[in-house]
Design a protein around this motif. Sequence first.
Motif, PDB file in Angstrom:
ATOM      1  N   GLU A 114       0.863  -1.240  -0.201  1.00 55.66           N
ATOM      2  CA  GLU A 114       0.067  -0.122  -0.021  1.00 55.66           C
ATOM      3  C   GLU A 114       0.906   1.302   0.106  1.00 55.66           C
ATOM      4  O   GLU A 114       0.589   2.068  -0.710  1.00 55.66           O
ATOM      5  CB  GLU A 114      -0.930  -0.027   1.218  1.00 55.66           C
ATOM      6  CG  GLU A 114      -1.719   1.342   1.418  1.00 55.66           C
ATOM      7  CD  GLU A 114      -2.703   1.424   0.089  1.00 55.66           C
ATOM      8  OE1 GLU A 114      -3.019   2.632   0.238  1.00 55.66           O
ATOM      9  OE2 GLU A 114      -3.123   0.694  -0.478  1.00 55.66           O
ATOM     10  N   LEU A 115       1.999   1.181   0.924  1.00 55.56           N
ATOM     11  CA  LEU A 115       2.808   2.477   0.772  1.00 55.56           C
ATOM     12  C   LEU A 115       3.548   2.543  -0.466  1.00 55.56           C
ATOM     13  O   LEU A 115       3.742   3.650  -0.815  1.00 55.56           O
ATOM     14  CB  LEU A 115       3.784   2.168   2.105  1.00 55.56           C
ATOM     15  CG  LEU A 115       3.217   2.508   3.461  1.00 55.56           C
ATOM     16  CD1 LEU A 115       4.103   1.866   4.399  1.00 55.56           C
ATOM     17  CD2 LEU A 115       2.727   3.912   3.616  1.00 55.56           C
ATOM     18  N   ILE A 116       4.026   1.684  -1.072  1.00 54.96           N
ATOM     19  CA  ILE A 116       4.671   1.549  -2.439  1.00 54.96           C
ATOM     20  C   ILE A 116       3.723   2.058  -3.406  1.00 54.96           C
ATOM     21  O   ILE A 116       4.048   3.081  -4.068  1.00 54.96           O
ATOM     22  CB  ILE A 116       5.086   0.279  -2.718  1.00 54.96           C
ATOM     23  CG1 ILE A 116       6.434  -0.099  -2.089  1.00 54.96           C
ATOM     24  CG2 ILE A 116       5.522   0.037  -4.214  1.00 54.96           C
ATOM     25  CD1 ILE A 116       6.920  -1.628  -2.100  1.00 54.96           C
ATOM     26  N   THR A 117       2.559   1.534  -3.408  1.00 51.82           N
ATOM     27  CA  THR A 117       1.495   2.221  -4.262  1.00 51.82           C
ATOM     28  C   THR A 117       1.233   3.695  -4.333  1.00 51.82           C
ATOM     29  O   THR A 117       1.315   4.435  -5.196  1.00 51.82           O
ATOM     30  CB  THR A 117       0.406   1.500  -4.264  1.00 51.82           C
ATOM     31  OG1 THR A 117       0.449   0.127  -4.272  1.00 51.82           O
ATOM     32  CG2 THR A 117      -0.769   2.104  -5.254  1.00 51.82           C
ATOM     33  N   GLN A 118       1.250   4.331  -2.961  1.00 47.96           N
ATOM     34  CA  GLN A 118       1.124   5.639  -2.652  1.00 47.96           C
ATOM     35  C   GLN A 118       2.198   6.488  -3.133  1.00 47.96           C
ATOM     36  O   GLN A 118       2.160   7.388  -3.766  1.00 47.96           O
ATOM     37  CB  GLN A 118       0.761   5.840  -1.286  1.00 47.96           C
ATOM     38  CG  GLN A 118      -0.568   5.266  -0.719  1.00 47.96           C
ATOM     39  CD  GLN A 118      -0.808   5.619   0.848  1.00 47.96           C
ATOM     40  OE1 GLN A 118      -0.594   6.977   0.986  1.00 47.96           O
ATOM     41  NE2 GLN A 118      -1.240   4.702   1.471  1.00 47.96           N
ATOM     42  N   LEU A 119       3.564   5.810  -2.890  1.00 51.12           N
ATOM     43  CA  LEU A 119       4.733   6.580  -3.365  1.00 51.12           C
ATOM     44  C   LEU A 119       4.773   6.545  -4.720  1.00 51.12           C
ATOM     45  O   LEU A 119       5.267   7.619  -5.546  1.00 51.12           O
ATOM     46  CB  LEU A 119       5.835   5.721  -2.741  1.00 51.12           C
ATOM     47  CG  LEU A 119       6.467   6.526  -1.525  1.00 51.12           C
ATOM     48  CD1 LEU A 119       7.688   5.599  -0.975  1.00 51.12           C
ATOM     49  CD2 LEU A 119       7.120   7.933  -1.642  1.00 51.12           C
ATOM     50  N   GLU A 120       4.519   5.545  -5.682  1.00 49.98           N
ATOM     51  CA  GLU A 120       4.510   5.650  -7.059  1.00 49.98           C
ATOM     52  C   GLU A 120       3.787   6.521  -7.549  1.00 49.98           C
ATOM     53  O   GLU A 120       4.037   6.824  -8.678  1.00 49.98           O
ATOM     54  CB  GLU A 120       4.243   4.044  -7.634  1.00 49.98           C
ATOM     55  CG  GLU A 120       5.143   3.127  -7.197  1.00 49.98           C
ATOM     56  CD  GLU A 120       4.800   1.631  -7.739  1.00 49.98           C
ATOM     57  OE1 GLU A 120       5.867   0.656  -7.810  1.00 49.98           O
ATOM     58  OE2 GLU A 120       3.665   1.196  -7.403  1.00 49.98           O
TER      59      GLU A 120
END
Length: 310
Positions: A114-120
């Motif tokens: 989830e955090l990776i998706t938000q950063l991307e």
Amino acid sequence: MASSSSLSQLRCRNLSCSLAPIPSSFRLVPTPSILHLGVFTKPVGKPIVGVSSDAPRPVFCVRAVTNEEEGGYSGVAVAEETEAGRLKKALVDSFYGTDRGLKASSDTRAEIVELITQLEAKNPTPAPTDALTLLNGKWILAYTSFAGLFPLLSSGTLPLVKVEEISQTIDSESFTAQNSVRFAGPLATTSISTNAKFEVRSPKRVQIKFEEGVIGTPQLTDSLVIPENVEFLGQKIDLTPFKGILTSVQDTASSVARTISSQPPLKFPISYSNAQSWLLTTYLDDELRISRGDGGSVFVLIKEGSSLLS
């Protein structure tokens, strides 16, 4: 419409700071935009005649009009960087105790995804291959979902072997990359590396071809700390009588270390047909990189020297 001086006194509800005086290069637009800085909920100046006070108020967005000749500035970049910084810290904190992903639970993996998706979604470098200088340097692997690395990471669970570091060093001028794993044991450290060439295939994608493997020369520990005593099965054992023997072993180890360390590393060609891969960089700034590879595996790497490593 309100003057820019009166707008400068307003607070942006989505930021914790007041807006600085608005330069003459700013203008108000009554439509949503990707440069949305905040939403004003109170009317500015006098109400417009003929419009009911109960009617929905227009949403104004502050947008910077960039002027390439004068080096225009967008206040949105500051907001995005602040949010990205918060997400990066949360992402790195979520890696704690996962041993680069090997020991991550399903709940932790879901949080990391989830955090990776938000950063991307906030990627400040939409075309990483057009910003190769940002890719330059040594990147330390902090987390991966690539199952192919798990057997390697599992070797670090042995009592006498530890995976100290997994890294990738990129040289954008020569279009080369080196993947390296550094191991540490009780008497020596060594590394295993692969050297590769890469080609740019799209704004985000590079094709990698591995060409050479390198087994580094073991660096033996040339100094042993000899304690006064040790505890074994609940009993304290005095090591003083053994110091002479241990000192002799230490001297021998020092001599062997000097001999082995002078030898060159062992290199061997990589020629098998599937020694190729591709890598898609989905987030890149000056300290964090997120890449996706074959099979959808993800790699999170931190630039050497970044405060995120501390």
